[in-house]
Scaffold this motif. Structure first.
Motif, PDB file in Angstrom:
ATOM      1  N   VAL A   1       0.880  -1.170   0.000  1.00 30.17           N
ATOM      2  CA  VAL A   1       0.000   0.000   0.000  1.00 30.17           C
ATOM      3  C   VAL A   1       0.914   1.215   0.000  1.00 30.17           C
ATOM      4  CG1 VAL A   1      -1.880   1.207   1.143  1.00 30.17           C
ATOM      5  CG2 VAL A   1      -1.620  -1.258   1.460  1.00 30.17           C
ATOM      6  N   SER A   2       0.878   2.005  -1.043  1.00 25.36           N
ATOM      7  CA  SER A   2       1.784   3.151  -1.043  1.00 25.36           C
ATOM      8  C   SER A   2       1.330   4.219  -2.013  1.00 25.36           C
ATOM      9  CB  SER A   2       3.207   2.698  -1.367  1.00 25.36           C
ATOM     10  OG  SER A   2       3.408   2.627  -2.754  1.00 25.36           O
ATOM     11  N   THR A   3       2.027   5.339  -1.987  1.00 30.84           N
ATOM     12  CA  THR A   3       1.754   6.378  -2.966  1.00 30.84           C
ATOM     13  C   THR A   3       2.462   5.997  -4.266  1.00 30.84           C
ATOM     14  OG1 THR A   3       3.736   7.592  -2.399  1.00 30.84           O
ATOM     15  CG2 THR A   3       1.750   8.145  -1.166  1.00 30.84           C
ATOM     16  N   PHE A   4       2.118   6.678  -5.334  1.00 32.59           N
ATOM     17  CA  PHE A   4       2.810   6.442  -6.599  1.00 32.59           C
ATOM     18  C   PHE A   4       4.313   6.651  -6.422  1.00 32.59           C
ATOM     19  CE2 PHE A   4      -1.230   6.907  -8.946  1.00 32.59           C
ATOM     20  CZ  PHE A   4      -1.050   5.920  -9.890  1.00 32.59           C
ATOM     21  N   HIS A   5       4.658   7.767  -5.779  1.00 32.39           N
ATOM     22  CA  HIS A   5       6.077   8.092  -5.688  1.00 32.39           C
ATOM     23  C   HIS A   5       6.849   7.067  -4.861  1.00 32.39           C
ATOM     24  CE1 HIS A   5       4.507  12.025  -7.038  1.00 32.39           C
ATOM     25  NE2 HIS A   5       5.641  12.021  -7.714  1.00 32.39           N
ATOM     26  N   ALA A   6       6.263   6.676  -3.732  1.00 32.93           N
ATOM     27  CA  ALA A   6       6.959   5.701  -2.892  1.00 32.93           C
ATOM     28  C   ALA A   6       7.089   4.372  -3.625  1.00 32.93           C
ATOM     29  CB  ALA A   6       6.213   5.523  -1.577  1.00 32.93           C
ATOM     30  N   MET A   7       6.061   3.996  -4.366  1.00 29.39           N
ATOM     31  CA  MET A   7       6.135   2.754  -5.117  1.00 29.39           C
ATOM     32  C   MET A   7       7.265   2.831  -6.143  1.00 29.39           C
ATOM     33  SD  MET A   7       3.266   1.009  -7.547  1.00 29.39           S
ATOM     34  CE  MET A   7       3.341   2.151  -8.893  1.00 29.39           C
ATOM     35  N   CYS A   8       7.357   3.964  -6.835  1.00 26.97           N
ATOM     36  CA  CYS A   8       8.388   4.097  -7.862  1.00 26.97           C
ATOM     37  C   CYS A   8       9.789   4.049  -7.253  1.00 26.97           C
ATOM     38  CB  CYS A   8       8.188   5.393  -8.643  1.00 26.97           C
ATOM     39  SG  CYS A   8       6.726   5.325  -9.677  1.00 26.97           S
ATOM     40  N   VAL A   9       9.948   4.656  -6.076  1.00 22.62           N
ATOM     41  CA  VAL A   9      11.265   4.599  -5.433  1.00 22.62           C
ATOM     42  C   VAL A   9      11.653   3.155  -5.175  1.00 22.62           C
ATOM     43  CG1 VAL A   9      12.566   5.154  -3.350  1.00 22.62           C
ATOM     44  CG2 VAL A   9      11.092   6.852  -4.373  1.00 22.62           C
ATOM     45  N   ARG A  10      10.693   2.382  -4.731  1.00 22.52           N
ATOM     46  CA  ARG A  10      11.014   0.981  -4.421  1.00 22.52           C
ATOM     47  C   ARG A  10      11.346   0.189  -5.674  1.00 22.52           C
ATOM     48  NH1 ARG A  10       6.503  -0.807  -0.187  1.00 22.52           N
ATOM     49  NH2 ARG A  10       7.621  -2.778  -0.279  1.00 22.52           N
ATOM     50  N   ILE A  11      10.646   0.504  -6.738  1.00 21.28           N
ATOM     51  CA  ILE A  11      10.934  -0.193  -7.988  1.00 21.28           C
ATOM     52  C   ILE A  11      12.308   0.225  -8.515  1.00 21.28           C
ATOM     53  CG2 ILE A  11      10.219  -0.392 -10.408  1.00 21.28           C
ATOM     54  CD1 ILE A  11       7.296  -0.201  -9.376  1.00 21.28           C
ATOM     55  N   LEU A  12      12.568   1.526  -8.462  1.00 24.69           N
ATOM     56  CA  LEU A  12      13.837   2.026  -8.989  1.00 24.69           C
ATOM     57  C   LEU A  12      15.017   1.563  -8.134  1.00 24.69           C
ATOM     58  CD1 LEU A  12      12.737   5.639  -9.960  1.00 24.69           C
ATOM     59  CD2 LEU A  12      13.260   3.752 -11.522  1.00 24.69           C
ATOM     60  N   ARG A  13      14.783   1.441  -6.860  1.00 26.19           N
ATOM     61  CA  ARG A  13      15.872   1.046  -5.976  1.00 26.19           C
ATOM     62  C   ARG A  13      16.483  -0.282  -6.408  1.00 26.19           C
ATOM     63  NH1 ARG A  13      13.250   0.748  -0.953  1.00 26.19           N
ATOM     64  NH2 ARG A  13      13.462  -1.504  -0.937  1.00 26.19           N
ATOM     65  N   ARG A  14      15.652  -1.165  -6.906  1.00 24.22           N
ATOM     66  CA  ARG A  14      16.177  -2.458  -7.366  1.00 24.22           C
ATOM     67  C   ARG A  14      16.867  -2.338  -8.712  1.00 24.22           C
ATOM     68  NH1 ARG A  14      13.050  -7.696  -6.565  1.00 24.22           N
ATOM     69  NH2 ARG A  14      13.591  -7.802  -8.759  1.00 24.22           N
ATOM     70  N   ASP A  15      16.271  -1.561  -9.609  1.00 22.79           N
ATOM     71  CA  ASP A  15      16.673  -1.684 -11.014  1.00 22.79           C
ATOM     72  C   ASP A  15      17.079  -0.416 -11.724  1.00 22.79           C
ATOM     73  OD1 ASP A  15      16.397  -4.483 -11.295  1.00 22.79           O
ATOM     74  OD2 ASP A  15      14.229  -4.248 -11.231  1.00 22.79           O
ATOM     75  N   ILE A  16      17.235   0.676 -11.020  1.00 21.28           N
ATOM     76  CA  ILE A  16      17.557   1.922 -11.718  1.00 21.28           C
ATOM     77  C   ILE A  16      18.905   1.805 -12.436  1.00 21.28           C
ATOM     78  CG2 ILE A  16      18.770   3.179  -9.870  1.00 21.28           C
ATOM     79  CD1 ILE A  16      17.142   5.685 -10.713  1.00 21.28           C
ATOM     80  N   GLY A  17      19.724   0.877 -11.955  1.00 18.14           N
ATOM     81  CA  GLY A  17      21.018   0.633 -12.597  1.00 18.14           C
ATOM     82  C   GLY A  17      20.862   0.294 -14.074  1.00 18.14           C
ATOM     83  N   LEU A  18      19.743  -0.353 -14.404  1.00 18.80           N
ATOM     84  CA  LEU A  18      19.535  -0.767 -15.796  1.00 18.80           C
ATOM     85  C   LEU A  18      19.364   0.421 -16.733  1.00 18.80           C
ATOM     86  CD1 LEU A  18      17.006  -3.692 -15.209  1.00 18.80           C
ATOM     87  CD2 LEU A  18      19.400  -3.878 -15.921  1.00 18.80           C
ATOM     88  N   ILE A  19      18.946   1.558 -16.192  1.00 23.64           N
ATOM     89  CA  ILE A  19      18.805   2.721 -17.075  1.00 23.64           C
ATOM     90  C   ILE A  19      19.881   3.765 -16.781  1.00 23.64           C
ATOM     91  CG2 ILE A  19      16.391   2.463 -17.755  1.00 23.64           C
ATOM     92  CD1 ILE A  19      15.620   4.325 -15.484  1.00 23.64           C
ATOM     93  N   GLY A  20      20.984   3.288 -16.254  1.00 22.66           N
ATOM     94  CA  GLY A  20      22.168   4.134 -16.208  1.00 22.66           C
ATOM     95  C   GLY A  20      22.333   5.022 -14.995  1.00 22.66           C
ATOM     96  N   TYR A  21      21.534   4.831 -13.966  1.00 21.29           N
ATOM     97  CA  TYR A  21      21.759   5.594 -12.742  1.00 21.29           C
ATOM     98  C   TYR A  21      22.452   4.699 -11.725  1.00 21.29           C
ATOM     99  CZ  TYR A  21      18.742   9.524 -14.049  1.00 21.29           C
ATOM    100  OH  TYR A  21      18.205  10.624 -14.648  1.00 21.29           O
ATOM    101  N   ASP A  22      23.048   5.331 -10.728  1.00 17.22           N
ATOM    102  CA  ASP A  22      23.674   4.588  -9.659  1.00 17.22           C
ATOM    103  C   ASP A  22      22.597   4.182  -8.658  1.00 17.22           C
ATOM    104  OD1 ASP A  22      26.740   4.598  -8.366  1.00 17.22           O
ATOM    105  OD2 ASP A  22      25.085   4.438  -6.931  1.00 17.22           O
ATOM    106  N   LEU A  23      22.748   3.015  -8.050  1.00 12.88           N
ATOM    107  CA  LEU A  23      21.725   2.550  -7.103  1.00 12.88           C
ATOM    108  C   LEU A  23      21.593   3.465  -5.888  1.00 12.88           C
ATOM    109  CD1 LEU A  23      22.095  -1.330  -7.103  1.00 12.88           C
ATOM    110  CD2 LEU A  23      20.240   0.036  -8.050  1.00 12.88           C
ATOM    111  N   ASN A  24      22.639   4.231  -5.622  1.00  7.47           N
ATOM    112  CA  ASN A  24      22.569   5.165  -4.489  1.00  7.47           C
ATOM    113  C   ASN A  24      21.964   6.513  -4.871  1.00  7.47           C
ATOM    114  OD1 ASN A  24      23.646   3.464  -2.608  1.00  7.47           O
ATOM    115  ND2 ASN A  24      25.756   4.099  -3.007  1.00  7.47           N
ATOM    116  N   PHE A  25      21.107   6.541  -5.847  1.00  6.06           N
ATOM    117  CA  PHE A  25      20.533   7.820  -6.281  1.00  6.06           C
ATOM    118  C   PHE A  25      19.800   8.501  -5.125  1.00  6.06           C
ATOM    119  CE2 PHE A  25      15.943   7.054  -6.458  1.00  6.06           C
ATOM    120  CZ  PHE A  25      15.897   5.682  -6.366  1.00  6.06           C
TER     121      PHE A  25
END
Ligand code: ATP
Ligand code: MG
Length: 745
Positions: free
Chosen positions: A85-109
């Motif tokens: 249960v979360s907001t859009f933004h919080a959900m996206c952070v959780r998704i990105l935290r796992r995989d943002i590396g795939l689109i060229g960002y560092d996981l510690n964004f």
């Protein structure tokens, strides 16, 4: 199962049982839409044996998410903790935290807050030779935000139709964020869409995970959010959205009512259910809300009814001035609390954050415990921002924004001209400020260079320590090692003590986060093994980003007794309170002057806000305003809100002495044009309705009549911390001081 459906009307029960396939629930305020969602989730688990981790519910605020989670847990017990249960933004952070590396960002964004956003855009403008004093940086930010919410990157914008200038700034801004490994709030949504588009395997993972999707307040989704829902639901089509087009109040942030209308187009097989009974409010409150909203054209008329009885008619109080209005509200609260209401039963709502000050003062005077939602939140306080900047810098030494914030906080004798030279060199050498230290070439004096090198090794040292410390230990250690504690301890003022308290508060929050939140998060992610063992650096990233997402919640201080809630109408969406006060119901405030001027859509959105505010009340509603008040630093006489005149007389009881002296006299329906009246009362002064804001940002260069050249290293409201290159070192000065002049170039 029986119990789940027992306290539901037939339409609600129908919505709960329609678990398979797309479902749209459109209904007015207080008709039980959110309640349907919580019960539906419970029903899915209990009756359809759906695993909790296959269920997703998206709400609009963190507070709403927390409440929904609690409700489901009340119904289903512990097993419900695995539902997302979360907001859009919080959900996206959780998704990105796992995989943002795939689109060229560092996981510690890291996520950028609005103050930092402003300094980044100003810097971008300056580098492009634009003067942030002549062109509003906020306008550019708003345009960038709109573009992102429409999922448009600079490359997607048509060069002929879009101003070249805006494009260049947008590009520069994005470049800077990227270089600092930062993302803004809108990026969270846009990057998630990119991740899903470019990596179907990631999308497919979440499509399989979220077999049942729910979205509350669907009328306020923007294009990016709409896309995310559509993509996630593409496999199972089990998507239930609930909303009310009369409560769409975020179009200024790109929300699009059309999304509701498109739902039926996207899913031709969608079931549509309407709810008509309101369970929240007395009939008189509903009648007032209906009176107002029916003035909006092009809406589907809904007939809401309540069997909670007529209730008392609402009270319209017009005070002499803004302070008396606030005092009246406080008195009324004291009075009603003697009749058996608890402080937690009251909410005071206002149109703009700046109205909270007078109300807060009245609460303090009467010793009424209150909770301010939003506003200058805990996370915007100087010491908290400093600490967070240190932590970010430790995670990511290339973060120039954080670097500038703390390099001379506490004072290390690193002056403005040194920083200017360093910045100039880093720009040419295309490297972060931290890397530019000790490179020579910058023309920095030996003494100054030594100080910078010392700072660099301090951060390097802290970085090396992270792995051996828990989160709480790390926070303590950073405050010790950087001299921050020492600085505050040496300064034996009330303010310094308050700052120390806030830092302590941060520590307790970090401890709670480490011990409770993180394990909970890992559980919710379905025992994802990769995340089972987190390093302190990873935990820190999650903590910092999570805290930034919490800004809509405001400070929750330790003592949790019942409190009066103060918040903007925007923040009150979806909530309900037995007794509601709406303050500042005046033309020029609510509706905003700018909306009166613009008319059309903007005025209609203000009217929807009025509808939202009125429908928060369960038992009693007070509408308040004042004859005279200080607004933007000058005295203003605003006429009563046009929305008040839309409410039929028998529904209101008028009190207060302001009615007589009002320039509209006792006649609530003046024969002359109200627009003219407003304009005659509100002389059009340049910038009058513009938000009072500091024109200064970190990194701004300036000249002072006496102290010479300097650079802004921190901004706290109107107070600037300036590093002067002369022997004067660091000084705190008022930004508006005539001796200060901005320098460009
Ligand atoms: P909003 O549009 O403001 O978000 P909503 O449609 O989501 O409102 P809820 O908050 O779900 O409405 O419900 C309003 C109130 O009515 C809540 O206190 C809820 O518990 C109560 N309620 C809803 N349905 C029923 C019902 N069938 N029986 C009793 N109470 C109900
Ligand atoms: Mg709701």
């Amino acid at each position: 199962m029986k119990q789940l459906l027992e306290h539901m009307n037939p339409q609600q029960a129908q919505a709960i049982k329609a678990t398979e396939g797309p479902l749209l629930v459109m209904a007015g305020a207080g008709s039980g839409k959110t309640r349907v969602l919580t019960h539906r989730i419970a029903y899915l688990m209990e009756e359809k044996m759906v695993a909790p981790w296959n269920i997703l519910a998206i709400t609009f605020t963190n507070k709403a998410a927390r409440e929904m989670k609690e409700r489901v847990q009340q119904l289903m017990g512990e097993s419900a903790r695995d539902v997302w249960v979360s907001t859009f933004h919080a959900m996206c952070v959780r998704i990105l935290r796992r995989d943002i590396g795939l689109i060229g960002y560092d996981l510690n964004f890291g996520i950028l807050d609005d103050a930092d956003q402003l300094s980044v855009i100003k810097e971008a403008m300056k580098e492009l030779g634009l003067d942030p004093k002549r062109q509003s940086p906020k306008n550019f930010l708003a345009k960038i935000s709109n573009a992102k919410n429409e999922l448009l990157e600079p490359k997607d914008l048509n060069h002929e139709e879009t101003q070249q200038e805006f494009l260049t700034i947008y590009k520069k801004y994005q470049e800077k964020l990227r270089r600092n490994n930062r993302v803004d709030f809108d990026d969270l949504l846009m990057l998630t869409v990119h991740l899903f588009e470019r990596h179907p395997e990631v999308l497919s993972y979440y499509q399989n995970k979220f077999q049942y999707i729910h979205v509350d307040e669907y009328q306020d989704t923007n294009k990016a959010q709409y896309r995310i829902v559509k993509m996630l639901a593409a496999r199972f089509h089990n998507v239930c959205v609930v909303g009310d087009s009369d409560q769409s109040i975020y179009s200024w942030r790109g929300a699009d009512i059309q999304n509701i209308l498109s739902f039926e187009k996207d899913y031709p097989d969608a079931a549509v259910i309407l709810l008509e009974q309101n369970y929240r409010s007395r009939q008189s409150i509903l009648d007032a809300a209906n009176d107002v909203i029916q003035n909006n054209p092009d809406r589907r008329d809904k007939k809401l009814w309540s069997d909670r009885g007529a209730g008392e008619i609402l009270e319209y109080h017009r005070a002499q001035d803004g302070d008396q209005e606030a005092a009246y509200i406080a008195d009324k609260i004291i009075h009603l609390s003697r009749d058996g209401y608890g402080f937690g039963d009251f909410a005071v709502l206002y149109r703009t954050n700046s109205q909270s000050r007078a109300i807060e003062q009245a609460m303090l005077r009467q010793n009424i415990p209150y909770r301010l939602v939003g506003g200058l939140s805990f996370f915007k306080r100087k010491e908290i921002k400093d600490l967070m900047a240190y932590l970010r810098l430790i995670l990511n030494p290339g973060d120039d924004i954080s670097f500038l914030r703390v390099v001379n906080e506490p004072k290390r004798g690193i002056g403005g001209s040194t920083l200017e030279k360093l910045a100039a060199y880093s720009l040419v050498a295309q490297m972060p400020l931290m890397d530019a230290i000790g490179q020579g070439g910058a023309g920095i004096s030996k003494a100054a260079s030594n100080k910078l090198v010392e700072f660099k090794s301090l951060i390097g040292y802290l970085r090396a320590c992270v792995g051996n410390l828990s989160l709480t230990e790390l926070v303590d250690f950073v405050l010790e090692a950087t001299g921050y504690f020492q600085m505050l301890n040496a300064d034996d003022t009330i303010e310094a003590h308050a700052r120390l308290d806030n830092l302590e508060e941060f520590k307790s929050m970090a401890a709670q986060f480490e011990q409770e939140e993180i394990p909970k998060m890992l559980r919710e992610e379905g025992g994802n093994q990769e995340l089972g063992e987190l390093t302190t650096a990873q935990k820190l990233t999650i903590l910092l980003n999570d805290l930034l997402l919490q800004t809509d919640v405001g400070t929750e201080d330790g003592d949790s007794g019942p409190k009066v809630t103060l918040m903007t109408i925007h923040a009150s969406k979806g909530l309900e309170f037995p007794i509601v006060f709406i303050s500042g119901f005046e033309d020029g405030i609510f509706p905003l002057f700018s909306a009166i001027e613009a008319g059309g859509d903007e005025l209609e959105e203000e009217r929807r806000l009025a509808y939202v505010s009125i429908t928060r009340a369960m038992d009693l509603l007070f509408i308040c305003n004042a004859n005279r008040r200080y607004q933007h630093g000058r005295s203003a006489n605003n006429p009563e809100s046009r929305f008040i005149r839309e409410i039929s007389d028998p529904l209101m009881r008028k009190t207060g002495t302001g009615h007589r002296a009002s320039f509209l006299s006792n006649d609530p329906r003046p024969s002359f044009s109200l627009k003219e009246a407003v304009e005659s009362k509100l002389p059009k002064l340049p910038g009058m309705m513009a938000k009072v804001e500091s024109n200064w940002g970190i990194g701004d260069k300036l000249a002072h009549d006496k102290f010479g050249d300097g650079i802004v290293v921190a901004v706290a409201g109107e107070i600037l911390t300036i590093a002067f290159s002369s022997e004067h070192g660091i000084k705190k000065l008022m930004g508006a001081h005539p001796a200060l002049k901005k320098r460009t170039g």
